[in-house]
Motif scaffolding. Structure first.
Motif, short mmCIF file in Angstrom:
data_model
loop_
_atom_site.label_atom_id
_atom_site.label_comp_id
_atom_site.label_asym_id
_atom_site.label_seq_id
_atom_site.Cartn_x
_atom_site.Cartn_y
_atom_site.Cartn_z
N THR A 182 -0.56 15.40 -11.66
CA THR A 182 -0.19 16.48 -12.58
C THR A 182 -0.76 16.20 -13.96
O THR A 182 -0.76 15.05 -14.41
CB THR A 182 1.35 16.58 -12.68
N VAL A 183 -1.24 17.24 -14.61
CA VAL A 183 -1.79 17.15 -15.96
C VAL A 183 -1.21 18.29 -16.78
O VAL A 183 -0.98 19.38 -16.25
CB VAL A 183 -3.34 17.25 -15.92
N THR A 184 -0.99 18.07 -18.05
CA THR A 184 -0.49 19.12 -18.94
C THR A 184 -1.66 19.78 -19.66
O THR A 184 -2.48 19.11 -20.27
CB THR A 184 0.50 18.53 -19.97
N ALA A 185 -1.73 21.09 -19.57
CA ALA A 185 -2.72 21.88 -20.30
C ALA A 185 -2.06 22.39 -21.57
O ALA A 185 -0.97 22.96 -21.51
CB ALA A 185 -3.22 23.04 -19.44
N HIS A 186 -2.72 22.17 -22.69
CA HIS A 186 -2.14 22.56 -23.97
C HIS A 186 -2.71 23.89 -24.46
O HIS A 186 -3.83 24.26 -24.14
CB HIS A 186 -2.38 21.46 -25.01
N HIS A 187 -1.90 24.58 -25.24
CA HIS A 187 -2.26 25.89 -25.78
C HIS A 187 -3.46 25.76 -26.70
O HIS A 187 -3.51 24.87 -27.54
CB HIS A 187 -1.05 26.45 -26.55
N LEU A 188 -4.45 26.63 -26.52
CA LEU A 188 -5.62 26.66 -27.40
C LEU A 188 -5.27 27.33 -28.72
O LEU A 188 -4.26 28.04 -28.82
CB LEU A 188 -6.76 27.42 -26.72
N ALA A 189 -6.11 27.14 -29.69
CA ALA A 189 -5.90 27.74 -31.01
C ALA A 189 -5.84 29.26 -30.91
O ALA A 189 -6.48 29.88 -30.05
CB ALA A 189 -7.03 27.33 -31.94
N THR A 190 -5.07 29.85 -31.79
CA THR A 190 -4.97 31.31 -31.85
C THR A 190 -6.35 31.91 -32.06
O THR A 190 -7.15 31.39 -32.82
CB THR A 190 -4.04 31.72 -33.01
N GLY A 191 -6.61 32.98 -31.35
CA GLY A 191 -7.91 33.64 -31.47
C GLY A 191 -8.90 33.20 -30.40
O GLY A 191 -9.99 33.74 -30.31
N SER A 192 -8.51 32.20 -29.60
CA SER A 192 -9.40 31.76 -28.52
C SER A 192 -9.44 32.82 -27.43
O SER A 192 -8.44 33.47 -27.14
CB SER A 192 -8.89 30.45 -27.92
N ARG A 193 -10.58 32.96 -26.82
CA ARG A 193 -10.76 33.93 -25.74
C ARG A 193 -9.97 33.49 -24.51
O ARG A 193 -9.96 32.32 -24.14
CB ARG A 193 -12.24 34.02 -25.41
N VAL A 194 -9.33 34.43 -23.84
CA VAL A 194 -8.60 34.14 -22.61
C VAL A 194 -9.59 34.12 -21.46
O VAL A 194 -10.39 35.03 -21.30
CB VAL A 194 -7.51 35.21 -22.35
N GLU A 195 -9.54 33.07 -20.65
CA GLU A 195 -10.41 32.93 -19.48
C GLU A 195 -9.52 32.68 -18.27
O GLU A 195 -8.65 31.82 -18.32
CB GLU A 195 -11.36 31.74 -19.65
#
Length: 174
Positions: free
Chosen positions: A131-144
């Protein structure tokens, strides 16, 4: 320049140039390369689950090794809710603190407070690898929906607005 100095330079330069050539460099895989590498129906445990090829993303090195993934269309399959993505690894890679050898994997995730808890499983057996934790990207980053960024851009695996850093393992020079 003296002829003997020029001859010495010519003798020394080719070996260092050859060593630089054997070190693989990574770039974004083309749609054709992704389509050739990823299955239209991914083998997941005892099923073959359809993939959404327009979401495919990956990187490829100068030796033709690819690390790529694609969204699974799991509705109607037993994997629904457990797995969301198929991942093909042809060269060792580490996501966060989880090292993966060459192989076929499936990924599943659940939402945390401000992160994603991402689990990696063996595609054939369903055995969990970690298991790995994915962290929130900076505001304004494109959603993929899914993207593996080349290491020259940003060494991350992106799911939605969340990212997991990765490191490519060094390959021995040949």
């Amino acid at each position: 320049m003296k002829p003997s100095l020029l001859a010495l330079l010519l003798i020394l330069v080719p070996p260092s140039f050859a060593a630089a050539q054997s070190k693989p460099s990574w770039r974004a895989a083309t749609p054709t390369e992704l389509q050739m590498a990823l299955p239209a129906r991914a083998p997941v445990e005892k099923e073959h689950i359809e993939t959404e090829m327009r979401t495919a993303s990956g990187i490829i090195n100068s030796h033709g090794k690819i690390i790529a993934g694609v969204v699974l269309i799991t509705a109607g399959y037993s994997a629904d809710g457990k797995y969301s993505h198929y991942l093909l690894v042809q060269s060792p890679i580490t996501f966060g603190d989880l090292s993966l050898a060459a192989g076929n994997y499936v990924i599943g995730w659940r939402r945390g407070d401000d992160d994603l808890i991402v689990k990696f499983y063996d595609a054939t057996t369903g055995q969990e690898h970690g298991t790995v934790t994915a962290h929130h990207l900076a505001t304004g980053s494109r959603v993929e929906s899914f993207r593996i960024w080349p290491p020259t851009s940003n060494s991350i695996l992106q799911i939605g607005r969340f990212a997991i850093p990765y490191a490519l393992e060094r390959q021995p020079t040949q």
